[in-house]
Write an enzyme that holds these catalytic residues in place. Structure first.
Site, PDB file in Angstrom:
ATOM      1  N   TYR A 145       0.822  -1.213   0.000  1.00  0.00           N
ATOM      2  CA  TYR A 145       0.000   0.000   0.000  1.00  0.00           C
ATOM      3  C   TYR A 145       0.855   1.262   0.000  1.00  0.00           C
ATOM      4  O   TYR A 145       0.488   2.267  -0.591  1.00  0.00           O
ATOM      5  CB  TYR A 145      -0.903   0.032   1.240  1.00  0.00           C
ATOM      6  CG  TYR A 145      -2.235  -0.641   1.060  1.00  0.00           C
ATOM      7  CD1 TYR A 145      -2.315  -1.989   0.747  1.00  0.00           C
ATOM      8  CD2 TYR A 145      -3.420   0.069   1.220  1.00  0.00           C
ATOM      9  CE1 TYR A 145      -3.545  -2.606   0.595  1.00  0.00           C
ATOM     10  CE2 TYR A 145      -4.647  -0.546   1.071  1.00  0.00           C
ATOM     11  CZ  TYR A 145      -4.710  -1.879   0.761  1.00  0.00           C
ATOM     12  OH  TYR A 145      -5.922  -2.480   0.613  1.00  0.00           O
ATOM     13  N   LYS A 195       2.938 -15.475   2.059  1.00  0.00           N
ATOM     14  CA  LYS A 195       3.128 -16.135   0.763  1.00  0.00           C
ATOM     15  C   LYS A 195       4.631 -16.407   0.665  1.00  0.00           C
ATOM     16  O   LYS A 195       5.319 -15.958  -0.263  1.00  0.00           O
ATOM     17  CB  LYS A 195       2.611 -15.218  -0.362  1.00  0.00           C
ATOM     18  CG  LYS A 195       2.575 -15.854  -1.732  1.00  0.00           C
ATOM     19  CD  LYS A 195       1.493 -16.914  -1.900  1.00  0.00           C
ATOM     20  CE  LYS A 195       1.591 -17.587  -3.256  1.00  0.00           C
ATOM     21  NZ  LYS A 195       0.679 -18.746  -3.398  1.00  0.00           N
ATOM     22  N   ASP A 227      -3.262 -18.126  -0.151  1.00  0.00           N
ATOM     23  CA  ASP A 227      -4.267 -18.772  -1.013  1.00  0.00           C
ATOM     24  C   ASP A 227      -4.971 -19.891  -0.252  1.00  0.00           C
ATOM     25  O   ASP A 227      -6.195 -20.049  -0.304  1.00  0.00           O
ATOM     26  CB  ASP A 227      -3.645 -19.273  -2.324  1.00  0.00           C
ATOM     27  CG  ASP A 227      -2.356 -20.044  -2.138  1.00  0.00           C
ATOM     28  OD1 ASP A 227      -1.808 -20.087  -1.010  1.00  0.00           O
ATOM     29  OD2 ASP A 227      -1.873 -20.640  -3.128  1.00  0.00           O
ATOM     30  N   ASP A 251      -6.468  -7.016   3.758  1.00  0.00           N
ATOM     31  CA  ASP A 251      -7.574  -6.320   3.101  1.00  0.00           C
ATOM     32  C   ASP A 251      -8.518  -7.350   2.496  1.00  0.00           C
ATOM     33  O   ASP A 251      -9.732  -7.302   2.678  1.00  0.00           O
ATOM     34  CB  ASP A 251      -7.017  -5.394   2.003  1.00  0.00           C
ATOM     35  CG  ASP A 251      -8.125  -4.696   1.239  1.00  0.00           C
ATOM     36  OD1 ASP A 251      -9.062  -4.191   1.896  1.00  0.00           O
ATOM     37  OD2 ASP A 251      -8.069  -4.657  -0.002  1.00  0.00           O
ATOM     38  N   ASP A 255     -12.302  -8.992   4.149  1.00  0.00           N
ATOM     39  CA  ASP A 255     -13.576  -8.908   3.426  1.00  0.00           C
ATOM     40  C   ASP A 255     -14.211 -10.292   3.299  1.00  0.00           C
ATOM     41  O   ASP A 255     -15.422 -10.450   3.439  1.00  0.00           O
ATOM     42  CB  ASP A 255     -13.373  -8.324   2.015  1.00  0.00           C
ATOM     43  CG  ASP A 255     -13.683  -6.833   1.959  1.00  0.00           C
ATOM     44  OD1 ASP A 255     -13.602  -6.174   3.017  1.00  0.00           O
ATOM     45  OD2 ASP A 255     -14.000  -6.336   0.867  1.00  0.00           O
TER      46      ASP A 255
HETATM   47  C1  IPM Z   1     -10.461  -1.238   3.754  1.00  0.00           C
HETATM   48  C2  IPM Z   1     -10.678  -0.597   2.411  1.00  0.00           C
HETATM   49  C3  IPM Z   1      -9.479   0.325   2.117  1.00  0.00           C
HETATM   50  C4  IPM Z   1      -8.237  -0.538   2.078  1.00  0.00           C
HETATM   51  C5  IPM Z   1      -9.599   1.149   0.834  1.00  0.00           C
HETATM   52  C6  IPM Z   1     -10.902   1.897   0.762  1.00  0.00           C
HETATM   53  C7  IPM Z   1      -8.443   2.091   0.653  1.00  0.00           C
HETATM   54  O1  IPM Z   1     -10.831  -1.557   1.430  1.00  0.00           O
HETATM   55  O2  IPM Z   1     -10.417  -0.514   4.764  1.00  0.00           O
HETATM   56  O3  IPM Z   1     -10.356  -2.457   3.808  1.00  0.00           O
HETATM   57  O4  IPM Z   1      -7.897  -1.096   1.033  1.00  0.00           O
HETATM   58  O5  IPM Z   1      -7.584  -0.664   3.115  1.00  0.00           O
HETATM   59 MG    MG Z   2     -10.932  -3.543   2.158  1.00  0.00          MG
END
Ligand code: IPM
Ligand code: MG
Length: 368
Positions: A145, A195, A227, A251, A255
């Protein structure tokens, strides 16, 4: 004289303002119950700030955050700002600079599926008879990042673009300590995700994880390639306790975890910096794991629980009001037990009480 804490309130866009309003009512209730006060300073962020002054993270907002003990964040973004250049969009232009400015390197994202809400999970219910409770600890200010060089240029007649995944030993050590400490307070099992079969930064990550583990002999440490971790998470989520990983992997996995837990509307998160001098409290930013949900904004139907539980995390990690935090968490659990459901977690069963944003907060407040 009662204790007074300073908090910055950044409601943002979409459902942010409406769930924020409800979470602040819950904060009012625990303040009178537990005898402390908060000085709240509201500031613009994201699309709301772009509309106001052209920038998603105005200086005034940074100042309000600097003057606070912790930041309560709603959510940012929406279709209105989607076509702006990426760096100036609400999400990237506000979240990443906030993380970097305040050194918020440790992102805690609980992925909880309550036993009574397994129906809302896309995972086959026979795989998770008792739900699950995983904590993802994501490194938040390093890796690809923020690594440099990062850019885009012409080489040999064509455009190339590049990012750099880079980690310092010290950055890996400090996030591993956060993860091991969290594991000590829970099930004492930690999965480190990397990884290391491909990436040099992951080879270092794994070495450091093994070293840091020596400080925590009671915690069982396991390593998974990212993975494989993605597969195991949706196959046997209830076998995980704490998971720790670098920024980009975290990240993606967080999710996945939020999705399998059944409702984004239920999950809070904390982004922590260093401990405040001479105390066990962190400066941190607290926000729901779900986004701004523009599709349901303004309708009064969003689940306020993620924002309310974010208040609980703020109280616990930044304000030192652990009893109030626990009271909020218990009150939320009881509202769920009593059958209150916003649309995202409802099944239509006759025993459920289907409610909107405000009524869900009312049900939680009734337990305080
Ligand atoms: C998160 C979001 C952010 C990230 C984006 C919006 C920059 O996806 O907080 O997970 O990638 O960290
Ligand atoms: Mg995210």
């Amino acid at each position: 004289m009662s204790r007074t804490h300073r908090i910055a309130i950044l409601a943002g866009d979409g459902i942010g303002p409406e769930v924020m309003t409800e979470s602040l009512r819950v904060l009012d209730a625990v303040e009178s119950k537990f005898g402390f006060a908060t000085e709240r300073s509201e500031a613009l962020v994201g699309g709301a700030a772009i509309d106001d002054g052209g920038h998603p993270l105005p200086d005034a907002t940074i100042s309000a955050c600097e003057a606070s003990d912790g930041i309560l964040f709603g959510s940012v973004g929406g279709p209105k700002w989607e076509n702006l250049p990426p760096d100036t969009q609400p999400e990237r232009g506000a979240l990443l600079p906030l993380r970097k400015h305040f050194g918020l390197f440790a992102n805690l994202r609980p992925g909880v599926c309550l036993p009574s809400l397994t129906h809302a999970s896309p995972v086959k219910n026979e795989l998770i008879p008792n739900g699950f409770d995983v904590l993802c600890v994501r490194e938040l200010t390093g890796g690809v990042y923020f690594g440099s060089p990062k850019g885009r240029e012409e080489r040999d007649g064509e455009t190339v673009a590049f990012d750099t995944m880079i980690y310092k030993r010290s950055e890996i050590e400090r996030i591993l300590h956060v993860a091991f400490t969290a594991a000590m307070g829970r099930g004492k099992r930690l999965v480190s995700v990397d990884k290391a079969n491909v990436l040099a930064s992951s080879v270092l990550w794994r070495e450091v994880a093994i070293e840091v583990a020596k400080d925590y002999p009671e915690v069982e440490l396991e390593h998974l390639y990212v993975d494989n971790a993605a597969m195991q998470l949706c196959r046997r989520p209830d076998s995980f306790d704490v998971l720790v990983t670098e920024n980009l992997f975290g990240d993606i996995l967080s999710d996945e975890m939020a999705m399998i837990s059944g409702s984004l509307g239920m999950l809070p998160s904390a982004s922590l910096g260093s401990k405040k001098e001479g105390s066990d409290l962190y400066f941190g930013m607290y926000e729901p794991s779900g986004g701004s949900a523009p599709d349901i904004a303004g309708q009064g139907i969003a689940n306020p629980i993620a924002q309310i539980l974010s208040v609980a995390m703020l109280l616990r990690f930044s304000l030192g009001e652990a009893d109030a935090a626990q009271a909020i968490e218990d009150a939320v659990a009881k509202a769920i037990d009593d059958g209150y459901r916003t649309g995202d977690i409802a099944t239509g069963a006759a025993s459920e009480k289907k409610v909107g944003t405000k009524e869900m907060a009312d049900a939680i407040l009734a337990n305080l």
